[in-house]
Every structure is written in C-alpha cells, then in structure tokens.
Design a protein around this motif. Structure first.
Motif: not given
Length: 498
Positions: A299-304, A417-423
């Motif tokens: 789970i990376t910034a690019i993928s999310t 939510r994934l973007f908010d947490a990871v990026v």
C-alpha cells in the motif's frame, strides 16, 4: 376468519418498504411449502422485530395470506379490534391454561384451511444462534390435532419451519434469505399428547428446534460467527454480495472452526486472527474488498492515489444521472443514518429506519410532485398526469439503480480513508501503520485459510463442503466468465489441487 381491506393495505405498504430498504429477498426450498388449500402453522425465526412478519407476508409463495398471533388485550379497544381482525390477526387468551380456550381463535382459522404464522422464540433478539423455543406452537398444533381426532377428521395442520436469515439485518440495501424446511407432521406425537400433553409438546418443540437449526446460521459464540463471516468473504470475494449458499457455507465454516479448533492450535489462532481482522476493519471504517486490492502489492502513496482518482473520476461521470435522485432522497438517508446511529439494539434499527422512511416518503414525494407539476408543467390539467408519471419514473429509477451507486459510494469513502492515512498522514493515531498491518494480516489469513482447506478437506466433513463449493465455483468461473482473469486468479489454488 376472513381478511379485509386493511390487510391488503398493510401488505402493500410492507412490500414497498421492504423493496426500498433491502436489495433482495431470496427464497430457498419453496417446494417444501404445503398446498394453499391445506391448514398450516408456520413457525419462523424472529431476529428483526416487525420486519420478520413483513418479510413472511410479502414473500410467502402464491401470495397466501397469513394470520398472526396477538395478545387478546390488544382487542379490548373496539377500533383496534376491528383493525386487527381486518388484518387477519387472531387473539390469544393468555389468562387461561386451557389450551382449547387459549388458541380458540387459531383453531377457527385452521378449520377454514388457512395459515397461521408464529414465532416460537417469542421475542426478537440478536444472538449468534437461535433463542430459547417456547412450547406454544407445539401446544397449538397438537391441541388442534386432538380436536380433529375427536371430530373424526384427519386434516391436521403440520408445522412448517422457516428460517429468516439476515447477513446484515440493520444495513441499508442488505439481503434477506427465507429458507423453508420440510413440514413437520404432528400425527406421530398425537397418541402421547392424549396421555401426557406436556411431554408431547416438549418433544415436538425439540423436533421443531432441530429442524430450524438446519435452516439458519448458529454459532456457540460471536467470535466463531465473526470468523466464519470473514472467512466466507475472503474465500468467495466475488460472491459476498450475492449471498449465494450463504447459510451452508457460513455454518460449515463455523462448525469447522469449532471442531478443528478444539485440538488444533493453528486453526484456533486463525479463528482469532480473522476476528481481529474484522474488528480492525470496522474500527478503521474499511471493507475487506478495499484491502484485498492491495493483497499482492504494498500500500503506497502512488497506488492509493491512483485508486482514489480512478474511483473519483468514475463517480463524477455518473453523478449527473444520479444527482437529482440523491438530492430528492437525501432527507431519507440522513434520517435513516440517525435512526440507526442512536439505537443501541440492533434488532430495532432496521425497523426504526423503515418507519422513519415511511413517515418522510409521503412528504418528500408530495413536495416533489407539486414542484414538478408547477415548475416543469405549469400546473396544467394534463401537466398533473405528466408530473405524476415523471415522479413514478424518478422513484423507480432511483431505487433500481441505488445498489451499484451505493456500493461505489462506500468504495469511494474507503479509498479516501486510505488516501488520507497513507498519503496525507492525518490523524492522532498511526492509521498508516494500522492499514499496512491490515494488509499483512489479510495476506496471512488467506494463506492459513487455504492451508486449512487443503489439509483437512478429506478428513473433515465441514471443510469438505467448503472445498466442494470452492471448486464448483472456480470451475463455473472458468466456464462462464473466462474474461474475468483477475477473479479466476483468486481460485487457481483450488483448481491446481485434485
């Protein structure tokens, strides 16, 4: 006891309410239902308050009308008595211990060849298994058989067990499964009832309970139920929404975790790991399908970011078609959310959401009709009918297209939510680390589940059922959906093993 106008009105309202709240009501083993001319006592599970009789009345085969029990005290008011009788509700006199008097109205209905629906558990509940059965259903069936025997008639009323299963009973656009069991004849218990009524009723109740256990999902505790539900979603990712074979697959997973977990520490750990995964998903407001997309990569910034952009673009393209219906029905969704959020008892949430929706729907649709009539059709005579037809199409299109849009909306929220947490890395707690941990936990759970099935399918009858279902589904995927390579890839492990 004849049905009246009010019964048809209530059923019509119930049908509309269920159609708007649930995405589907699946009927199974309908061939077990006795002919409409035969008197029958329908014994159903009771897990969702007034939704249960609504589901039964709306979906019962051949639209056969059903009577229900109610306390005789509810008939004291003459207006209430008229309404209830008109709906087909029959009074039960709880002040007497004489079975013939207790169920007198029920016997009148059965003599007319009609059907009475009862709930042996008595009270609606939220438990991982069936509740405690009461003997009222058995006493009513046996006492009626006794009357038939004394009158020289053989038209005894069998008991038809029905399991009403809600995989997510309080969730909007969830699914209901209504499974019919084989009718239970009361004749084998009659001779004992004539000598010892209580013992006969206890035996019949036990028989009924065992029959209804086969129609439902039962776990010794919530942990086993949670683990089985999570395992089913992981093993059958593309079938999770359809709920096909939900009851046998979930029940056999529960039984497998219980039987194997007693002696196998690895399977006991797997059960606990699946529960932990489910609870962590719920705490992070995520779905397994959202984590599953990253099961084979980090789970990376690019993928999310790419996943969020893809879902956002698709939603924006679709928005113009769906926006009018969304705006018009927004008060319903807000009210439904609040009704579920502030209700502590799960078995009451769906009922409250539906009742609140029923109260708001007339107001919303009348306002929408008046606005359309005057704003779009200038309030003319012919415009009245045009506005009425437009409103009907508007409502039909929204309800029939809501499922895919609702799933896409929930997926978009998960992507955010994934973007908010990871990026963006926002939040007081380390959500990024927790999400990465979820991905690792899911990968390990999938590996352990597959190992459990491959290792024990030939020695454990419950795993054998799961194994057979997986292989059949994998073969169907290859045969009927060969272009779905991403889905077929998830079943390669089961196809490789003979």
């Amino acid at each position: 006891m004849p049905f009246g106008f009010y019964h048809d009105v209530v059923v019509c309202i119930a049908r509309s309410a269920l159609w708007s709240f649930f995405s589907d009501i699946q009927l199974e083993d309908v061939e077990n239902v006795p002919p409409a001319s035969q008197p029958v006592i329908i014994a159903a599970t009771h897990h969702n308050m007034i939704i249960d009789p609504a589901v039964l009345s709306v979906t019962y085969p051949k639209q056969r009308r059903l009577h229900y029990w109610a306390k005789d005290t509810m008939f004291k008011n003459p207006y209430a008595a008229k309404f209830l009788s008109n709906c087909g509700v029959v009074p039960v006199d709880r002040t007497t211990k004489n079975n013939k008097l207790l169920y007198a109205s029920t016997f009148q209905v059965l003599k007319l060849g009609e059907a009475v629906a009862v709930f042996p558990e008595g009270t609606s509940h939220t438990l991982p298994k069936l509740g405690l059965f009461k003997d009222g259903t058995s006493f009513a069936a046996l006492e009626y058989a006794k009357i038939c025997h004394e009158e020289g008639r053989a038209d005894y009323a069998p008991i038809l067990p029905v399991g009403i299963v809600y995989p997510e009973k309080s969730k909007y656009r969830s699914i209901v499964i209504v499974k019919y069991g084989k009718p239970i004849s009361v004749e084998p218990f009659l001779s004992l009832y004539l000598q010892d009524p209580k013992s006969a009723a206890k035996q019949l109740t036990k028989t009924l309970e065992k029959s209804m256990e086969k129609l439902t999902v039962n776990a010794p505790d919530w942990e086993s139920r949670y683990a089985a539900d999570m395992a089913r979603g992981v093993l059958f990712p593309d079938k999770y929404k359809s709920m096909t074979e939900y009851i046998p697959i979930t029940q056999n997973l529960i039984d497998a975790f219980v039987t194997l977990g007693e002696h196998n520490t690895e399977i006991a750990k797997l059960r606990n790991s699946l529960v932990a995964y489910k609870l962590e998903l719920a705490d992070l407001l995520l779905k397994d399908t959202q984590i599953a997309k990253y099961s084979e990569k980090d789970i990376t910034a690019i993928s999310t970011t790419l996943q969020l952009l893809q879902r956002t673009i698709l939603s924006l393209i679709d928005l113009p078609l769906f926006l009018p219906g969304l705006i018009g029905h927004m008060p319903l969704y807000v009210a439904g959310y609040l009704a579920g959020h502030f209700e502590i008892y799960e078995e009451v949430r769906a009922q409250n959401k539906i009742f609140l929706g029923m109260a708001l729907v007339p107001v919303i649709y009348i306002v929408a009709f008046l606005w359309g009539w005057h704003a779009l059709f200038n309030g003319t005579f012919f415009g009245f009918f045009q506005a009425l037809a437009t409103l009907g199409i508007f409502v039909w299109y929204h309800v029939t297209s809501i499922d895919e849009r609702y799933d896409n909306f929930k997926d978009l929220l998960g992507r955010w939510r994934l973007f908010d947490a990871v990026v963006l890395g926002r939040g007081m707690w380390k959500r990024k680390e927790r999400i990465l941990g979820l991905q690792k936990l899911r990968t390990e759970n999938v590996r352990q589940l597959r190992n459990m099935i491959l290792e024990h399918h030939s020695t454990n009858e419950h795993i054998e059922v799961i194994w057979s279902a997986l292989r059949q589904h994998a073969l169907d995927m290859v045969t009927y959906r060969p272009k779905k390579s991403s889905l077929i890839k998830q079943y390669e492990w089961i196809l490789k093993r003979q």
